[in-house]
Design a protein around this motif. Structure first.
Motif, PDB file in Angstrom:
ATOM      1  N   TYR A   2       0.816  -1.218   0.000  1.00 50.08           N
ATOM      2  CA  TYR A   2       0.000   0.000   0.000  1.00 50.08           C
ATOM      3  C   TYR A   2       0.843   1.259   0.000  1.00 50.08           C
ATOM      4  O   TYR A   2       0.414   2.289  -0.507  1.00 50.08           O
ATOM      5  CB  TYR A   2      -1.006   0.000   1.155  1.00 50.08           C
ATOM      6  CG  TYR A   2      -0.420  -0.162   2.534  1.00 50.08           C
ATOM      7  CD1 TYR A   2       0.142   0.906   3.225  1.00 50.08           C
ATOM      8  CD2 TYR A   2      -0.450  -1.394   3.163  1.00 50.08           C
ATOM      9  CE1 TYR A   2       0.669   0.752   4.491  1.00 50.08           C
ATOM     10  CE2 TYR A   2       0.057  -1.559   4.437  1.00 50.08           C
ATOM     11  CZ  TYR A   2       0.622  -0.475   5.099  1.00 50.08           C
ATOM     12  OH  TYR A   2       1.134  -0.640   6.355  1.00 50.08           O
ATOM     13  N   HIS A  15      -8.533   6.109   1.225  1.00 56.75           N
ATOM     14  CA  HIS A  15      -8.233   4.717   1.567  1.00 56.75           C
ATOM     15  C   HIS A  15      -8.598   4.413   3.029  1.00 56.75           C
ATOM     16  O   HIS A  15      -9.059   3.309   3.322  1.00 56.75           O
ATOM     17  CB  HIS A  15      -6.777   4.380   1.257  1.00 56.75           C
ATOM     18  CG  HIS A  15      -6.524   4.252  -0.205  1.00 56.75           C
ATOM     19  ND1 HIS A  15      -6.226   3.051  -0.811  1.00 56.75           N
ATOM     20  CD2 HIS A  15      -6.558   5.174  -1.209  1.00 56.75           C
ATOM     21  CE1 HIS A  15      -6.081   3.247  -2.116  1.00 56.75           C
ATOM     22  NE2 HIS A  15      -6.275   4.533  -2.373  1.00 56.75           N
ATOM     23  N   HIS A  19     -11.306   1.621   4.041  1.00 58.08           N
ATOM     24  CA  HIS A  19     -10.973   0.603   5.039  1.00 58.08           C
ATOM     25  C   HIS A  19     -12.047   0.543   6.124  1.00 58.08           C
ATOM     26  O   HIS A  19     -12.418  -0.547   6.571  1.00 58.08           O
ATOM     27  CB  HIS A  19      -9.596   0.891   5.632  1.00 58.08           C
ATOM     28  CG  HIS A  19      -8.972  -0.257   6.327  1.00 58.08           C
ATOM     29  ND1 HIS A  19      -8.738  -1.471   5.716  1.00 58.08           N
ATOM     30  CD2 HIS A  19      -8.526  -0.400   7.610  1.00 58.08           C
ATOM     31  CE1 HIS A  19      -8.175  -2.298   6.582  1.00 58.08           C
ATOM     32  NE2 HIS A  19      -8.051  -1.679   7.733  1.00 58.08           N
ATOM     33  N   LYS A  23     -14.178  -2.968   6.552  1.00 63.90           N
ATOM     34  CA  LYS A  23     -13.615  -3.733   7.665  1.00 63.90           C
ATOM     35  C   LYS A  23     -14.519  -4.884   8.097  1.00 63.90           C
ATOM     36  O   LYS A  23     -14.033  -5.924   8.532  1.00 63.90           O
ATOM     37  CB  LYS A  23     -13.325  -2.810   8.854  1.00 63.90           C
ATOM     38  CG  LYS A  23     -12.510  -3.476   9.923  1.00 63.90           C
ATOM     39  CD  LYS A  23     -11.165  -3.930   9.380  1.00 63.90           C
ATOM     40  CE  LYS A  23     -10.340  -4.630  10.427  1.00 63.90           C
ATOM     41  NZ  LYS A  23      -9.104  -5.148   9.890  1.00 63.90           N
ATOM     42  N   TYR A  57      -7.343   0.198  -3.676  1.00 60.43           N
ATOM     43  CA  TYR A  57      -7.593  -0.334  -2.330  1.00 60.43           C
ATOM     44  C   TYR A  57      -7.859  -1.839  -2.389  1.00 60.43           C
ATOM     45  O   TYR A  57      -7.281  -2.607  -1.625  1.00 60.43           O
ATOM     46  CB  TYR A  57      -8.756   0.397  -1.653  1.00 60.43           C
ATOM     47  CG  TYR A  57      -9.109  -0.219  -0.323  1.00 60.43           C
ATOM     48  CD1 TYR A  57      -8.334   0.036   0.807  1.00 60.43           C
ATOM     49  CD2 TYR A  57     -10.185  -1.091  -0.196  1.00 60.43           C
ATOM     50  CE1 TYR A  57      -8.616  -0.560   2.025  1.00 60.43           C
ATOM     51  CE2 TYR A  57     -10.474  -1.692   1.014  1.00 60.43           C
ATOM     52  CZ  TYR A  57      -9.695  -1.414   2.125  1.00 60.43           C
ATOM     53  OH  TYR A  57      -9.977  -2.029   3.328  1.00 60.43           O
ATOM     54  N   ASP A  61      -6.008  -4.741  -0.143  1.00 62.76           N
ATOM     55  CA  ASP A  61      -6.673  -4.804   1.154  1.00 62.76           C
ATOM     56  C   ASP A  61      -6.502  -6.141   1.874  1.00 62.76           C
ATOM     57  O   ASP A  61      -6.412  -6.182   3.097  1.00 62.76           O
ATOM     58  CB  ASP A  61      -8.149  -4.418   1.053  1.00 62.76           C
ATOM     59  CG  ASP A  61      -8.999  -5.419   0.303  1.00 62.76           C
ATOM     60  OD1 ASP A  61      -8.493  -6.033  -0.646  1.00 62.76           O
ATOM     61  OD2 ASP A  61     -10.188  -5.564   0.664  1.00 62.76           O
ATOM     62  N   ILE A  64      -3.302  -6.442   4.193  1.00 58.49           N
ATOM     63  CA  ILE A  64      -3.154  -5.660   5.422  1.00 58.49           C
ATOM     64  C   ILE A  64      -3.254  -6.627   6.600  1.00 58.49           C
ATOM     65  O   ILE A  64      -4.319  -7.173   6.882  1.00 58.49           O
ATOM     66  CB  ILE A  64      -4.221  -4.562   5.540  1.00 58.49           C
ATOM     67  CG1 ILE A  64      -4.137  -3.591   4.360  1.00 58.49           C
ATOM     68  CG2 ILE A  64      -4.069  -3.804   6.868  1.00 58.49           C
ATOM     69  CD1 ILE A  64      -5.310  -2.641   4.261  1.00 58.49           C
ATOM     70  N   ASP A  67      -3.466  -3.521  11.274  1.00 60.22           N
ATOM     71  CA  ASP A  67      -4.205  -2.267  11.135  1.00 60.22           C
ATOM     72  C   ASP A  67      -3.453  -1.085  11.716  1.00 60.22           C
ATOM     73  O   ASP A  67      -3.501   0.020  11.174  1.00 60.22           O
ATOM     74  CB  ASP A  67      -5.584  -2.360  11.810  1.00 60.22           C
ATOM     75  CG  ASP A  67      -6.635  -2.980  10.921  1.00 60.22           C
ATOM     76  OD1 ASP A  67      -6.497  -2.930   9.681  1.00 60.22           O
ATOM     77  OD2 ASP A  67      -7.625  -3.518  11.463  1.00 60.22           O
ATOM     78  N   TYR A  70      -0.916   0.178   9.211  1.00 59.90           N
ATOM     79  CA  TYR A  70      -1.629   0.748   8.066  1.00 59.90           C
ATOM     80  C   TYR A  70      -2.205   2.114   8.426  1.00 59.90           C
ATOM     81  O   TYR A  70      -1.988   3.097   7.713  1.00 59.90           O
ATOM     82  CB  TYR A  70      -2.731  -0.218   7.620  1.00 59.90           C
ATOM     83  CG  TYR A  70      -3.547   0.263   6.446  1.00 59.90           C
ATOM     84  CD1 TYR A  70      -2.971   0.449   5.202  1.00 59.90           C
ATOM     85  CD2 TYR A  70      -4.910   0.512   6.580  1.00 59.90           C
ATOM     86  CE1 TYR A  70      -3.721   0.882   4.115  1.00 59.90           C
ATOM     87  CE2 TYR A  70      -5.671   0.941   5.499  1.00 59.90           C
ATOM     88  CZ  TYR A  70      -5.069   1.128   4.277  1.00 59.90           C
ATOM     89  OH  TYR A  70      -5.819   1.562   3.202  1.00 59.90           O
TER      90      TYR A  70
END
Length: 141
Positions: A2, A15, A19, A23, A57, A61, A64, A67, A70
């Motif tokens: 990312y 982004h 997210h 989520k 994204y 995603d 990731i 978190d 990120y």
């Protein structure tokens, strides 16, 4: 991955919003509309191609795994002047389906920690956002 795709403040905000919406594993049309509206209100519609950003994204995603890292990266790019406003938008997006999953709750805690928002303020903002959602969906005051 990312870090190669997100280089500007505008992209970082979009982004972060994506997210928050995704989520819980669902990304509804209503959530897409809400993110679009927020980005237009913020003046990003001329600077970002919404569809391109969502494709970016979605391309990373699933990679990731942390978190906190990120969100830290995104917040460093965003450099928010109005942390509570940013946090309240994130809550609003997580509440897009009218409930907070455990994953969303954990993400909001990570965002709040990165933005240095005390627990008491987090609680008030969450309660306000939840009540606004009830008013919006059930038209109850």
């Amino acid at each position: 991955m990312y870090t190669e795709k997100i280089k500007t403040q505008d992209a970082a905000i979009s982004h972060l919003f994506f997210h928050c919406c995704f989520k819980d594993g669902r990304f509804t049309e209503k959530e897409i509309d809400t993110v679009s509206e927020l980005l237009v209100k913020a003046g990003f519609h001329g600077k970002l191609n919404f569809k391109d950003e969502i494709i970016k994204y979605r391309s990373y995603d699933t990679t990731i795994t942390d978190d906190a890292s990120y969100v830290r990266y995104l917040v460093q790019l965003i450099q928010p002047a109005n942390e509570l406003a940013l946090y309240s938008y994130c809550i609003e997006l997580c509440l897009g389906d009218a409930e907070l999953s455990l994953e969303e709750e954990n993400l909001l805690n990570v965002i709040a920690a990165e933005l240095s928002i005390p627990a008491q303020e987090q609680s008030v903002i969450k309660k306000l956002a939840a009540e606004r959602k009830v008013v919006e969906t059930q038209q109850l005051f």
